[in-house]
Design a protein around this motif. Structure first.
Motif, PDB file in Angstrom:
ATOM      1  N   SER A  81     -50.045  78.865   6.427  1.00 43.48           N
ATOM      2  CA  SER A  81     -49.625  79.986   7.842  1.00 43.48           C
ATOM      3  C   SER A  81     -49.023  79.395   8.376  1.00 43.48           C
ATOM      4  O   SER A  81     -47.468  79.325   8.628  1.00 43.48           O
ATOM      5  CB  SER A  81     -51.838  79.375   8.658  1.00 43.48           C
ATOM      6  N   GLY A  82     -49.439  77.723   9.374  1.00 41.71           N
ATOM      7  CA  GLY A  82     -48.693  77.308   9.968  1.00 41.71           C
ATOM      8  C   GLY A  82     -47.545  76.539   9.035  1.00 41.71           C
ATOM      9  O   GLY A  82     -46.668  75.068   9.642  1.00 41.71           O
ATOM     10  N   HIS A  84     -48.878  73.221   8.524  1.00 40.66           N
ATOM     11  CA  HIS A  84     -49.208  71.361   9.137  1.00 40.66           C
ATOM     12  C   HIS A  84     -50.042  70.872   8.239  1.00 40.66           C
ATOM     13  O   HIS A  84     -50.515  69.234   8.360  1.00 40.66           O
ATOM     14  CB  HIS A  84     -49.642  71.459  10.239  1.00 40.66           C
ATOM     15  N   LEU A 104     -47.807  83.529   5.418  1.00 46.35           N
ATOM     16  CA  LEU A 104     -48.386  84.141   6.091  1.00 46.35           C
ATOM     17  C   LEU A 104     -47.409  84.136   7.643  1.00 46.35           C
ATOM     18  O   LEU A 104     -47.862  85.402   8.956  1.00 46.35           O
ATOM     19  CB  LEU A 104     -49.736  83.889   6.956  1.00 46.35           C
ATOM     20  N   SER A 123     -53.336  84.959  11.214  1.00 46.08           N
ATOM     21  CA  SER A 123     -53.735  83.376  10.843  1.00 46.08           C
ATOM     22  C   SER A 123     -51.929  82.929  10.805  1.00 46.08           C
ATOM     23  O   SER A 123     -52.327  81.725  11.355  1.00 46.08           O
ATOM     24  CB  SER A 123     -54.295  83.516   8.937  1.00 46.08           C
ATOM     25  N   LEU A 147     -53.100  70.476  20.146  1.00 45.44           N
ATOM     26  CA  LEU A 147     -52.476  70.390  21.499  1.00 45.44           C
ATOM     27  C   LEU A 147     -50.938  70.605  20.800  1.00 45.44           C
ATOM     28  O   LEU A 147     -50.166  71.799  21.206  1.00 45.44           O
ATOM     29  CB  LEU A 147     -52.552  68.586  21.554  1.00 45.44           C
ATOM     30  N   CYS A 148     -50.793  70.466  19.674  1.00 49.70           N
ATOM     31  CA  CYS A 148     -49.544  70.478  19.350  1.00 49.70           C
ATOM     32  C   CYS A 148     -48.888  71.922  18.754  1.00 49.70           C
ATOM     33  O   CYS A 148     -50.441  72.694  17.754  1.00 49.70           O
ATOM     34  CB  CYS A 148     -49.965  69.999  17.896  1.00 49.70           C
ATOM     35  N   VAL A 151     -49.200  74.144  15.595  1.00 48.95           N
ATOM     36  CA  VAL A 151     -50.032  73.823  14.464  1.00 48.95           C
ATOM     37  C   VAL A 151     -50.242  75.431  13.569  1.00 48.95           C
ATOM     38  O   VAL A 151     -50.378  76.516  14.884  1.00 48.95           O
ATOM     39  CB  VAL A 151     -50.874  73.660  14.902  1.00 48.95           C
ATOM     40  N   ILE A 153     -52.774  79.161  12.800  1.00 48.08           N
ATOM     41  CA  ILE A 153     -54.240  79.387  13.814  1.00 48.08           C
ATOM     42  C   ILE A 153     -54.737  79.257  12.489  1.00 48.08           C
ATOM     43  O   ILE A 153     -55.694  78.938  11.912  1.00 48.08           O
ATOM     44  CB  ILE A 153     -53.698  81.375  14.369  1.00 48.08           C
ATOM     45  N   HIS A 156     -55.831  75.512  11.022  1.00 42.81           N
ATOM     46  CA  HIS A 156     -56.380  74.836  11.840  1.00 42.81           C
ATOM     47  C   HIS A 156     -57.964  75.940  11.951  1.00 42.81           C
ATOM     48  O   HIS A 156     -59.271  74.538  12.343  1.00 42.81           O
ATOM     49  CB  HIS A 156     -55.467  75.391  13.416  1.00 42.81           C
ATOM     50  N   SER A 158     -59.664  77.188  10.020  1.00 40.84           N
ATOM     51  CA  SER A 158     -60.151  76.708   8.575  1.00 40.84           C
ATOM     52  C   SER A 158     -60.680  75.574   8.782  1.00 40.84           C
ATOM     53  O   SER A 158     -61.646  75.969   7.919  1.00 40.84           O
ATOM     54  CB  SER A 158     -59.495  76.898   7.327  1.00 40.84           C
ATOM     55  N   GLY A 211     -60.831  82.326   0.772  1.00 41.44           N
ATOM     56  CA  GLY A 211     -59.688  83.595   0.266  1.00 41.44           C
ATOM     57  C   GLY A 211     -58.817  83.088   1.280  1.00 41.44           C
ATOM     58  O   GLY A 211     -58.342  82.015   1.863  1.00 41.44           O
ATOM     59  N   TYR A 440     -61.904  63.929   9.495  1.00 36.23           N
ATOM     60  CA  TYR A 440     -61.679  65.590   9.665  1.00 36.23           C
ATOM     61  C   TYR A 440     -61.129  65.896   8.486  1.00 36.23           C
ATOM     62  O   TYR A 440     -59.732  65.503   8.388  1.00 36.23           O
ATOM     63  CB  TYR A 440     -60.944  65.162  11.221  1.00 36.23           C
ATOM     64  N   ARG A 444     -56.285  66.550   6.572  1.00 40.96           N
ATOM     65  CA  ARG A 444     -56.243  66.144   5.281  1.00 40.96           C
ATOM     66  C   ARG A 444     -55.785  64.170   4.725  1.00 40.96           C
ATOM     67  O   ARG A 444     -54.967  64.068   4.918  1.00 40.96           O
ATOM     68  CB  ARG A 444     -55.661  67.070   4.432  1.00 40.96           C
ATOM     69  N   ASN A 479     -57.241  74.273  -5.111  1.00 35.21           N
ATOM     70  CA  ASN A 479     -56.445  73.108  -4.701  1.00 35.21           C
ATOM     71  C   ASN A 479     -56.486  71.619  -5.380  1.00 35.21           C
ATOM     72  O   ASN A 479     -57.955  71.379  -5.893  1.00 35.21           O
ATOM     73  CB  ASN A 479     -55.462  72.933  -4.129  1.00 35.21           C
TER      74      ASN A 479
HETATM   75  P1  FDA Z   1     -50.764  75.124   6.974  1.00 37.42           P
HETATM   76  O1  FDA Z   1     -50.471  76.081   6.761  1.00 37.42           O
HETATM   77  O2  FDA Z   1     -50.396  73.841   6.054  1.00 37.42           O
HETATM   78  O3  FDA Z   1     -52.922  75.267   5.759  1.00 37.42           O
HETATM   79  C1  FDA Z   1     -53.507  73.845   5.690  1.00 37.42           C
HETATM   80  C2  FDA Z   1     -54.865  74.592   5.000  1.00 37.42           C
HETATM   81  O4  FDA Z   1     -55.477  75.540   5.120  1.00 37.42           O
HETATM   82  C3  FDA Z   1     -54.019  74.216   2.820  1.00 37.42           C
HETATM   83  O5  FDA Z   1     -54.355  74.463   2.363  1.00 37.42           O
HETATM   84  C4  FDA Z   1     -53.592  75.958   3.502  1.00 37.42           C
HETATM   85  O6  FDA Z   1     -53.732  76.313   2.005  1.00 37.42           O
HETATM   86  C5  FDA Z   1     -54.841  76.928   3.897  1.00 37.42           C
HETATM   87  N1  FDA Z   1     -55.031  78.246   4.609  1.00 37.42           N
HETATM   88  C6  FDA Z   1     -53.882  77.973   5.142  1.00 37.42           C
HETATM   89  N2  FDA Z   1     -53.843  79.795   5.939  1.00 37.42           N
HETATM   90  C7  FDA Z   1     -55.201  79.853   5.565  1.00 37.42           C
HETATM   91  C8  FDA Z   1     -55.306  81.579   6.081  1.00 37.42           C
HETATM   92  N3  FDA Z   1     -55.341  81.940   6.002  1.00 37.42           N
HETATM   93  N4  FDA Z   1     -56.715  81.225   4.706  1.00 37.42           N
HETATM   94  C9  FDA Z   1     -57.300  80.660   3.932  1.00 37.42           C
HETATM   95  N5  FDA Z   1     -56.438  79.202   3.814  1.00 37.42           N
HETATM   96  C10 FDA Z   1     -55.575  79.283   4.741  1.00 37.42           C
HETATM   97  N6  FDA Z   1     -56.181  68.947  14.663  1.00 37.42           N
HETATM   98  C11 FDA Z   1     -56.744  69.236  15.757  1.00 37.42           C
HETATM   99  O7  FDA Z   1     -57.755  69.799  15.118  1.00 37.42           O
HETATM  100  N7  FDA Z   1     -56.392  69.217  16.856  1.00 37.42           N
HETATM  101  C12 FDA Z   1     -54.838  69.092  17.127  1.00 37.42           C
HETATM  102  O8  FDA Z   1     -54.909  68.571  18.267  1.00 37.42           O
HETATM  103  C13 FDA Z   1     -54.020  68.631  16.067  1.00 37.42           C
HETATM  104  N8  FDA Z   1     -52.820  68.807  16.325  1.00 37.42           N
HETATM  105  C14 FDA Z   1     -51.835  67.789  15.323  1.00 37.42           C
HETATM  106  C15 FDA Z   1     -50.183  68.029  15.196  1.00 37.42           C
HETATM  107  C16 FDA Z   1     -49.788  67.871  13.644  1.00 37.42           C
HETATM  108  C17 FDA Z   1     -48.216  67.624  14.737  1.00 37.42           C
HETATM  109  C18 FDA Z   1     -50.265  68.219  12.950  1.00 37.42           C
HETATM  110  C19 FDA Z   1     -48.794  68.251  12.167  1.00 37.42           C
HETATM  111  C20 FDA Z   1     -51.541  68.364  13.188  1.00 37.42           C
HETATM  112  C21 FDA Z   1     -52.506  68.431  13.711  1.00 37.42           C
HETATM  113  N9  FDA Z   1     -53.878  68.352  13.961  1.00 37.42           N
HETATM  114  C22 FDA Z   1     -54.491  68.970  14.733  1.00 37.42           C
HETATM  115  C23 FDA Z   1     -54.623  69.346  11.919  1.00 37.42           C
HETATM  116  C24 FDA Z   1     -54.548  70.407  12.022  1.00 37.42           C
HETATM  117  O9  FDA Z   1     -55.450  71.097  12.271  1.00 37.42           O
HETATM  118  C25 FDA Z   1     -54.068  70.983  10.511  1.00 37.42           C
HETATM  119  O10 FDA Z   1     -53.300  70.149   9.876  1.00 37.42           O
HETATM  120  C26 FDA Z   1     -53.888  72.468  10.095  1.00 37.42           C
HETATM  121  O11 FDA Z   1     -55.139  72.683   9.133  1.00 37.42           O
HETATM  122  C27 FDA Z   1     -52.719  73.052  10.201  1.00 37.42           C
HETATM  123  O12 FDA Z   1     -52.425  74.614   9.883  1.00 37.42           O
HETATM  124  P2  FDA Z   1     -51.464  74.688   9.501  1.00 37.42           P
HETATM  125  O13 FDA Z   1     -52.398  76.913   9.250  1.00 37.42           O
HETATM  126  O14 FDA Z   1     -50.508  75.177  10.553  1.00 37.42           O
HETATM  127  O15 FDA Z   1     -51.730  74.072   8.530  1.00 37.42           O
END
Ligand code: FDA
Length: 490
Positions: A81-82, A84, A104, A123, A147-148, A151, A153, A156, A158, A211, A440, A444, A479
């Motif tokens: 998704s994002g 992060h 996505l 997402s 906060l960031c 990031v 949806i 985050h 999940s 899923g 948390y 990861r 994974n």
């Molecule tokens: P990404 O796309 O990398 O996905 C993360 C995991 O979820 C992977 O295993 C992925 O396969 C799976 N996934 C993604 N999308 C999915 C979907 N639609 N359905 C099912 N599985 C899916 N956290 C927090 O609680 N508070 C905060 O303030 C912050 N701040 C922050 C700042 C920075 C700079 C970073 C790098 C990270 C954070 N985080 C955070 C942590 C953040 O919540 C965490 O990394 C999330 O998993 C990021 O979501 P993304 O969709 O960006 O990640």
């Protein structure tokens, strides 16, 4: 091998038959698309195991087809998704093996219903987009999340989602009321059709296991038309060690409308706060509970809740439009990082001399760009039973503590910085939660060892494996740290 060739040909053919946008490694869009949301630049290197294909769905039926094509042709997928994920598991595999990236980012609609005080959010949207859409629809509504602003949806939500309003309204997952999930057979399920255990599991049990969640429905929370933020910085010379030591008592016991987090870097502690009220109301609260911070009227900034989001994370010169940007600062796009989380529990605040030791470690040259972040819990967080969601760090937690260390990726693989993190993680053991040493999920960490399930989910781990068996009995969504079908609790 010829069987992997057959499965990759079958996958590609299936996508093409279903008009799903896909890019192969030979496309000149491939690397820019892959890199577009790698948020830990240490994975920019050639040794990162890359996907064979990047699938870019623009509709929900595309997502369903992509999953059906994948599971039907023995092609694994990683969902992003994002991007992060601290360990990059949304777009890379630790071990060699064929997989496709399902990205996505083109699914990023946000639909706010101000009457019902709910929203549907895709997402692939970012936290910044969600905040922007809510804040522009109403200055009296908000949503508790991180906060960031870049990031995603999907990941985050999940894994939990904590931020500046968690003491008042809990985590993002505490405010999710429905979701649409594509299962391994490509079926589109909602809250009712996915079943209770699965709807419980996708709200905090971690992304990548059950899923693909394509969208989420959330309840919006009331915020006042004007909130107060502050950022008060205390240097070591001004007594940062004492003020941080005292913060442990006040951060988690302040009124729920007030969250004061601490960011420690460059020998300074920055106290960053959001107060859901006026400066006038905040002043006596601060003077009574936290005089050590020497907070005064000139530290207050009153603004809308929407404006507070970029102000707190991106700094005072940012604007609400910056919430929509997907690029990050030069520092974050050029520095790899390693991070850990810990939880400090009631009755065991960290002693002053240990804080002095932490500041001492932060002064070492290999910690030049390190930072420590403290987020206060309690309040609403303590009202939620541990088993209500998979996220178990609830009553009894005073605050979470995150250690980060950064290095420029063009100057090596960060060995000394990673060792610094390992050293401080060992150093902290006596002062943080134990049995299990909680962590948390959304921070990861592949170095948690084989016991990661208990560390992320504690007593909820077993029920997660049950939900996994109900929704994905063939373990297609997999994974290095996905929920297994069975677990032997030792
Ligand atoms: P990404 O796309 O990398 O996905 C993360 C995991 O979820 C992977 O295993 C992925 O396969 C799976 N996934 C993604 N999308 C999915 C979907 N639609 N359905 C099912 N599985 C899916 N956290 C927090 O609680 N508070 C905060 O303030 C912050 N701040 C922050 C700042 C920075 C700079 C970073 C790098 C990270 C954070 N985080 C955070 C942590 C953040 O919540 C965490 O990394 C999330 O998993 C990021 O979501 P993304 O969709 O960006 O990640």
């Amino acid at each position: 091998s010829s069987s992997s060739q057959a499965s990759s040909d079958g996958f590609l053919g299936c996508l093409t038959d279903n008009n799903v946008p896909v890019f192969t490694q030979s496309s000149h869009f491939f690397m820019p698309l892959l890199n577009a949301s790698i948020r830990n630049p240490k994975f920019f290197v050639n040794t990162t195991v890359r996907p064979l294909y990047i699938v870019m769905p623009t509709t929900t039926p595309h997502v369903q087809a992509a999953v059906r094509c994948g599971s039907g042709n023995n092609m694994s997928i990683r969902v992003r998704s994002g991007g992060h994920d601290y360990e990059g598991l949304s777009y890379r595999s630790v071990n060699a093996g064929d997989f496709a990236l399902l990205d996505l980012s083109k699914l990023h609609k946000v639909c706010v219903d101000t009457q019902a005080k709910t929203a549907w959010v895709d997402s692939g949207a970012t936290l910044g987009e969600l905040y922007y859409k809510i804040g522009n629809a109403s200055n009296m509504l908000g949503f508790p999340a991180g906060l960031c602003p870049t990031v995603g949806i999907g990941g985050h939500f999940s894994g939990g989602g904590f931020g500046m309003m968690m003491r008042k309204y809990g985590l993002s997952i505490d405010n999710i009321i429905n979701a649409e999930l594509v299962d391994a057979k490509g079926r589109l399920l909602n809250k009712t059709t996915m079943g209770e255990d699965v709807f419980w599991a996708i709200r905090g049990g971690g992304g990548g296991s059950f899923g693909v969640v394509v969208k989420w429905q959330v309840t919006l929370v009331p915020v006042p038309p004007s909130v107060t933020v502050f950022n008060v910085s205390v240097s070591l010379g001004q007594g940062a060690v004492d003020v941080v030591t005292k913060w442990q008592q006040v951060g988690p016991t302040m009124p729920r409308d007030l969250s004061i987090r601490v960011l420690i870097k460059n020998k300074r502690a920055e106290f960053q706060a959001l107060f859901l009220g006026t400066c006038e109301a905040l002043l006596p609260v601060m003077n009574k509970n936290f005089p050590e911070l020497r907070f005064n009227r000139s530290d207050c900034r009153e603004m809308t809740w929407l404006q507070s989001a970029p102000y707190i994370y991106l700094g005072k010169d940012s604007s609400v439009e910056d919430l929509l940007k997907r690029n990050t600062s030069t520092f974050f796009s050029s520095h790899g990082f390693k991070a850990t989380t810990d939880y400090v529990r009631e009755g065991k605040p960290i002693p002053r001399d240990v804080w002095a030791g932490i500041f001492h470690k932060l002064a070492q040259p290999e910690a030049r760009d390190a930072r420590v972040i403290l987020d206060p819990y309690s309040g609403f967080m303590s009202d939620v039973p541990e088993s209500a969601t998979p996220f178990p760090h609830r009553a009894g937690v005073l605050y979470s503590i995150q250690f980060y260390n950064y290095w420029p990726v063009d100057r090596g693989s960060g060995e000394v910085q990673i060792n610094w993190i390992k050293d401080i993680y060992a150093f902290m053991a006596p002062y943080v939660s134990s049995n299990p040493r909680e962590a948390y999920f959304n921070c990861r960490d592949l170095d948690l060892g084989t016991n990661w399930g208990a560390k992320y989910f504690m007593g909820n781990y077993q029920k997660l494996t049950k939900a996994k068996g109900e929704i994905d009995p063939l373990d297609y969504f997999r994974n290095e740290q996905s929920i297994p079908l069975q677990v032997n609790i030792t």
